[in-house]
Design an enzyme around this catalytic site. Structure first.
Site, PDB file in Angstrom:
ATOM      1  N   GLU A  18      47.393  34.678  31.440  1.00 44.07           N
ATOM      2  CA  GLU A  18      46.652  35.310  32.541  1.00 44.07           C
ATOM      3  C   GLU A  18      46.707  36.830  32.520  1.00 44.07           C
ATOM      4  OE1 GLU A  18      48.286  31.590  34.789  1.00 44.07           O
ATOM      5  OE2 GLU A  18      48.959  32.883  33.174  1.00 44.07           O
ATOM      6  N   ASP A 104      49.823  29.538  33.604  1.00 47.04           N
ATOM      7  CA  ASP A 104      50.957  28.993  34.354  1.00 47.04           C
ATOM      8  C   ASP A 104      50.830  27.485  34.536  1.00 47.04           C
ATOM      9  OD1 ASP A 104      52.016  31.532  34.616  1.00 47.04           O
ATOM     10  OD2 ASP A 104      51.036  31.883  36.549  1.00 47.04           O
ATOM     11  N   ASP A 106      50.939  25.291  36.926  1.00 48.10           N
ATOM     12  CA  ASP A 106      50.753  24.797  38.281  1.00 48.10           C
ATOM     13  C   ASP A 106      49.277  24.483  38.417  1.00 48.10           C
ATOM     14  OD1 ASP A 106      49.560  27.283  38.473  1.00 48.10           O
ATOM     15  OD2 ASP A 106      51.091  28.142  39.768  1.00 48.10           O
ATOM     16  N   GLU A 108      46.807  25.971  39.891  1.00 46.86           N
ATOM     17  CA  GLU A 108      45.898  27.078  39.642  1.00 46.86           C
ATOM     18  C   GLU A 108      45.869  27.440  38.159  1.00 46.86           C
ATOM     19  OE1 GLU A 108      44.710  31.372  41.620  1.00 46.86           O
ATOM     20  OE2 GLU A 108      46.635  30.449  42.091  1.00 46.86           O
ATOM     21  N   TYR A 338      59.694  31.055  36.367  1.00 51.57           N
ATOM     22  CA  TYR A 338      58.440  31.096  37.125  1.00 51.57           C
ATOM     23  C   TYR A 338      58.727  31.127  38.621  1.00 51.57           C
ATOM     24  CZ  TYR A 338      53.573  30.067  38.237  1.00 51.57           C
ATOM     25  OH  TYR A 338      52.283  30.122  38.706  1.00 51.57           O
ATOM     26  N   ARG A 340      56.645  30.706  41.280  1.00 48.51           N
ATOM     27  CA  ARG A 340      55.900  29.844  42.208  1.00 48.51           C
ATOM     28  C   ARG A 340      56.378  28.415  42.006  1.00 48.51           C
ATOM     29  NH1 ARG A 340      51.871  33.561  40.595  1.00 48.51           N
ATOM     30  NH2 ARG A 340      51.110  34.810  42.355  1.00 48.51           N
ATOM     31  N   HIS A 385      58.910  22.236  38.058  1.00 48.23           N
ATOM     32  CA  HIS A 385      59.513  23.509  37.709  1.00 48.23           C
ATOM     33  C   HIS A 385      60.980  23.518  38.096  1.00 48.23           C
ATOM     34  CE1 HIS A 385      55.393  25.706  38.088  1.00 48.23           C
ATOM     35  NE2 HIS A 385      55.521  25.074  36.956  1.00 48.23           N
TER      36      HIS A 385
END
Length: 953
Positions: A18, A104, A106, A108, A338, A340, A385
């Site tokens: 990203e 990532d 997740d 998103e 990470y 989040r 995670h």
């Protein structure tokens, strides 16, 4: 083909992440054979306006960016600012033998990877590369063990995106029509705003109760032994066996709660408290009882997203957004895992690293025999995670990182929390001592004192969690009592009266609002920072210190949503939606049927059909019909929605299009924007209405005959003339009234017609110089000055504009023009030393208003900040935000385009027409596909939808 280091040497792999910072770090771990490039976030999204929708779509599809009649098909377009990056990625892909999507892990991140695959349409093998930390071992393990794209996570994220678009684009226009233009509604932001508003309503309705008790200092007569004190304080707890009332015994109306009244709790007022204190003046006291209990406190779990945000707010003064921004940098540069995550679990590697540091730094006696294991308590924790922890198989101590400022402080917090989570319990003993004596009037008075001794600090040696309540006692705080025994005689050194008043419930802070949202299972923890940022940016909420205060605008918006869209802001309803979306991610539900039920109100299979009322205030299926709800708005009375009576005073608070105001009959008065709703009392409303209306009639202009008035406007007091009725205000014959601001030396209450005419006479012609150039005196943004052509000279004061003579003006121009800045003004306030730059921070008065500075970075105070109330933490936060934005880039002036010869122009025009026609054909073809990537912007039409800025949620 299984990726190995050998194939990397034989071919080239494109790895897409990203952010550029992450790309730079990962590139260093992969070496030759890999090209690492950033997508720079999302590369495409739903269109922001109807003009961005490709040709071929009309009506509701063009307004919403979603084809609700065809399985809620989203119309995706490549963001205008990402087209060049997409072109770069396509170019790099041409030379690649494999593509690794390393966004990532997740929902998103999975959706970004899917969008990249859809837009780039790679013809080479595609791998999904995932990792939880950016270390060499983790990156190499990830590239050697890729997986397939998880379509269930993609579906869940895209369903959220479509849901949020429907919610925002359908409900926000209702707010525009009934409250104020340019407002927004969102699935989570509206509920978060409601929480803040409800807390303010509780504060408005709150009535304080006063109660009294006694405090005494007792002497044990044993002196100090082994660090134990000889005296101790105790509070009156009972009289004649009746418990003395404390704050918890009163309700929000200031009355004793029913349960307390039934228990015959004693409510002492000041008179009775004084009488009891006098009666106890010569009383002999004895220890009635001593009760000792073992004390044990276990370590706190490692950080997940929300607990990190809360603790960073309590201990470091970080807002949620600032905490996440700093954590993002730490993650991208390989310092933490990470950030989040809903998980509190640690990998075996992390547990081993933490235990090694416990033994190294604190000794084996602080290390439990068995590693501690923490299980996530968050319902529907979305990914597997780890908790947020230092990265790697050996943790770097904060001193070893080389970090500074905010990054050092947050890393240190994460490191301490992780290490402490693998330490032994803190143990000790808690003691309660009750002291009794008989007053001179025969009453039995009992005092209580509690103590705590920590015999082994355990994890508290490394870390102590903060508290939202500043008066709350921290876990490592000891309270030692003398070693007294039952029956011991005590003497009272002093007995004091202690008056109390119950307090209204505390306003939410960012940390406590995040905790409330998480406890209610509303939204996702990874989006809370963005949600709070949105409701502040939308002026629904403003900050007063660290407290979140709702604006009067928020009161009107929440009232409308509660009364006409009750289900959409219902806490259980919102949590149920969250659970449904998680079910889609787990494969337990399907996206399209769920969206259809939400939008059209279709009932679940086997259930009775639900109606729009179910989505409003009904009790039917939790998914009612949004479309029908926003269609019939006749029942919404815009004036009533925005009107709030101030008790029974006959004064009404109204939220108008230009701000809040109070009204009684024909009287009106503006309400200050920064006023908290619970501070608008009847007395203050009366005071506002009693002030002059802000309009003073000064008289008639002797030349024009028009009335001249002085007014107090939004940007300060000013003079203006009242034009006769019938004067055209629009069109080519329109006449504008003369308007000028009052001078800084003038007062609205004392100005005269003569003052107004003087100001209207500016700029004043002073005369001409020897070459015939006119010299004028005038007032400007930065004060009074003389102007001669393009040459300006400052005047010393405003009066000079009216008195300076030509000779004086020529003398001023005869002097060399002053260069440089004037002497710096003294600071308005000193805040302390900035934790990042380690330089003193002060508040200064600048050309554009007050600002904070550490001598290197300047940050202007925001609308809700004031010089008087700004705290050091707020000053540091403003400076940190300014540093994060980086220096302002100066835009180079474009050279004027040269006109091409007539023949070339004609040739180009012909070519352009052909290319445009070709593009339109291509766009129409693309419009029929499932998704549209990049498309030529269609001409703007009247049906262009305003962007209803529904936030991340």
């Amino acid at each position: 083909m299984s990726p190995t280091s050998e194939t990397a040497r034989e071919g080239q792999r494109l790895v897409i992440v990203e952010s550029p910072a992450k790309a730079k770090t990962i590139k260093g771990y992969l070496g030759p054979g890999y090209v690492v490039e950033a997508s720079v976030g999302h590369i495409r999204d739903l269109p922001g306006t109807a003009a961005e929708v490709p040709d071929g779509y009309t009506g509701e599809v063009r307004r919403l960016g979603i084809d609700v009649e065809h399985d809620f098909e989203p119309i995706y377009v490549v963001n205008a600012d990402k087209k060049s990056q997409v072109a770069k990625l396509k170019s790099l892909l041409k030379d690649a033998d494999e593509l690794f999507l390393a966004t990532d892990e997740d929902r998103e991140g999975e959706a970004i990877a899917w969008h990249l695959q859809e837009v780039l349409r790679p013809k080479v093998p595609v791998h999904r590369m995932v990792f939880h930390e950016i270390t060499k071992d983790a990156i190499q393990a990830a590239v050697n063990n890729p997986r397939e794209l998880n379509q269930r996570l993609v579906d869940a994220q895209e369903t959220r995106r479509i849901l949020d678009r429907l919610y925002g684009y359908e409900v926000s226009p209702v707010l525009w029509k009934k409250v104020m233009p340019k407002l927004s509604a969102g699935r989570v932001q509206s509920v978060a705003t409601r929480l803040v508003v409800e807390r303010e309503r509780e504060r408005i309705a709150f009535r304080s109760a006063s109660y009294w008790d006694l405090t005494a200092v007792f002497e044990s007569g044993k002196g100090t032994q082994g660090g134990d004190p000889g005296t101790f304080g105790a509070r009156l707890s009972a009289v004649d066996g009746r418990r003395v009332a404390s704050g918890r015994d009163f309700d929000s109306l200031g009355q004793l709660k029913a349960a307390s009244a039934q228990a015959q709790v004693l409510h002492l007022d000041e008179e009775n408290a004084r009488a009891l204190a006098a009666a106890l003046a010569d009383t002999a006291f004895r220890v009635r009882s001593v009760e000792a209990k073992p004390y044990r406190r276990s370590p706190y779990a490692p950080f997940r997203t929300t607990t990190m945000q809360q603790e960073a707010g309590r201990k470091l003064g970080f807002g949620a957004k600032r905490a996440m921004d700093v954590a993002q940098k730490l993650y991208e540069n390989g310092f933490i895992t990470y950030m989040r995550t809903d998980s509190t679990t640690l990998s075996e590697t992390a547990i081993g690293a933490a235990r090694a540091q416990v033994e190294q730094l604190y000794g084996r006696e602080y290390l439990p025999d068995v590693p501690r294991v923490y299980s996530a308590k968050v319902k529907n924790a979305q990914e597997a995670h780890e908790a947020i922890r230092p990265s790697g198989d050996r943790f770097r101590t904060p001193a070893e990182t080389g970090l500074r400022g905010d990054e050092f402080r947050l890393y240190e917090l994460i490191w301490m929390r992780t290490v402490a989570s693998q330490m032994k319990d803190a143990v000790g003993q808690s003691v309660t001592v009750k002291v009794a004596g008989t007053s001179s009037d025969g009453r039995d008075a009992e005092f209580s004192a509690t103590g705590k001794i920590i015999t082994f600090h355990g994890f508290l040696k490394a870390y102590v969690e903060g508290r939202d309540d500043p008066d709350a006692e921290l876990d490592d705080r000891e309270r030692r009592l003398p070693p007294v025994a039952e029956g011991d005689a005590l003497s009272a050194e002093e007995i004091d009266l202690d008056g109390h008043a119950t307090k209204p419930p505390a306003r939410f802070t960012e940390a406590s609002l995040i905790k409330e949202l998480e406890d209610r299972e509303i939204g996702r923890p990874s989006t809370y920072a963005a949600i709070i940022d949105t409701i502040v940016a939308r002026r629904y909420v403003f900050k007063k210190g660290t407290a979140l205060v709702p604006s009067f605008l928020a009161l009107a918006v929440v009232r409308l949503l509660e009364e006409h869209f009750g289900r959409l802001v219902d806490y259980d309803f919102t949590a149920k939606m969250e659970n449904d979306l998680d079910g889609i991610a787990r494969g337990e539900g399907e996206s399209v049927p769920w969206l259809r039920r939400f939008y059209y109100g279709e009932a679940a299979e086997g259930a009775a059909a639900s109606s729009a009322a179910d989505a409003g205030n009904g009790d039917g299926d939790h998914l009612g019909g949004l479309k029908e709800l926003v269609t019939d708005l006749g029942a919404i009375d815009a004036r009533e929605i925005s009107s709030f009576p101030i008790e029974d005073s006959g004064i009404m608070l109204r939220v108008g299009r230009y701000g809040p105001y109070v009204e009684r009959g024909e009287q009106r008065a503006d309400v200050p924007d920064e006023l908290a709703p619970d501070e608008l009392t009847v007395e203050l409303a009366e005071e506002l209405l009693a002030k002059p209306s802000g309009v003073r009639e000064l008289g008639q202009d002797p030349v024009s005959g028009n009335e001249i008035v002085a007014k107090d406007g939004r940007y300060g007091p000013y003079f203006t003339e009242v034009l006769p009725e019938g004067t055209p205000k629009t069109g080519k014959n329109a006449v504008k009234p003369r308007t000028q601001s009052l001078l800084s030396t003038m007062n609205l209450d004392t100005v005269t017609l003569e003052d107004a005419l003087k100001v209207f006479g500016l700029p004043r012609v002073v005369g001409t110089d020897a070459e015939g150039v006119e010299i004028t005196a005038q007032n400007g943004r930065y004060g009074p000055y003389l102007k001669k052509g393009t040459d300006s000279r400052s005047l010393e004061n405003e009066e000079q504009m009216f008195t300076v003579t030509l000779d004086e003006a020529l003398a001023i121009y005869a002097q060399p023009k002053a260069r440089g800045r004037a002497a710096a003004k003294p600071p308005l306030k000193e805040l302390g030393v900035d934790p990042v730059s380690e330089r003193p921070v002060v508040v200064k008065d600048g050309r554009f208003g007050a600002y904070v500075t550490d001598g290197e970075t300047n940050a202007t105070l925001r609308r809700d900040d004031s010089v008087e109330e700004i705290t050091p933490e707020r000053g540091y936060e403003l400076l940190a935000e300014k540093r994060a934005k980086g220096p302002v880039k100066k835009t180079a002036k474009k050279a004027p385009a040269k006109k091409a010869p007539a023949k070339k122009t004609a040739a180009k025009k012909t070519t352009t027409v052909k290319k445009t026609a070709a593009k339109k054909t291509a766009a129409k073809t693309a419009a029929k596909t499932t998704t549209a990537t990049a498309a030529k912007k269609a001409p703007a039409k009247k049906a262009v939808a305003e962007k209803a800025s529904a936030s991340a949620e």
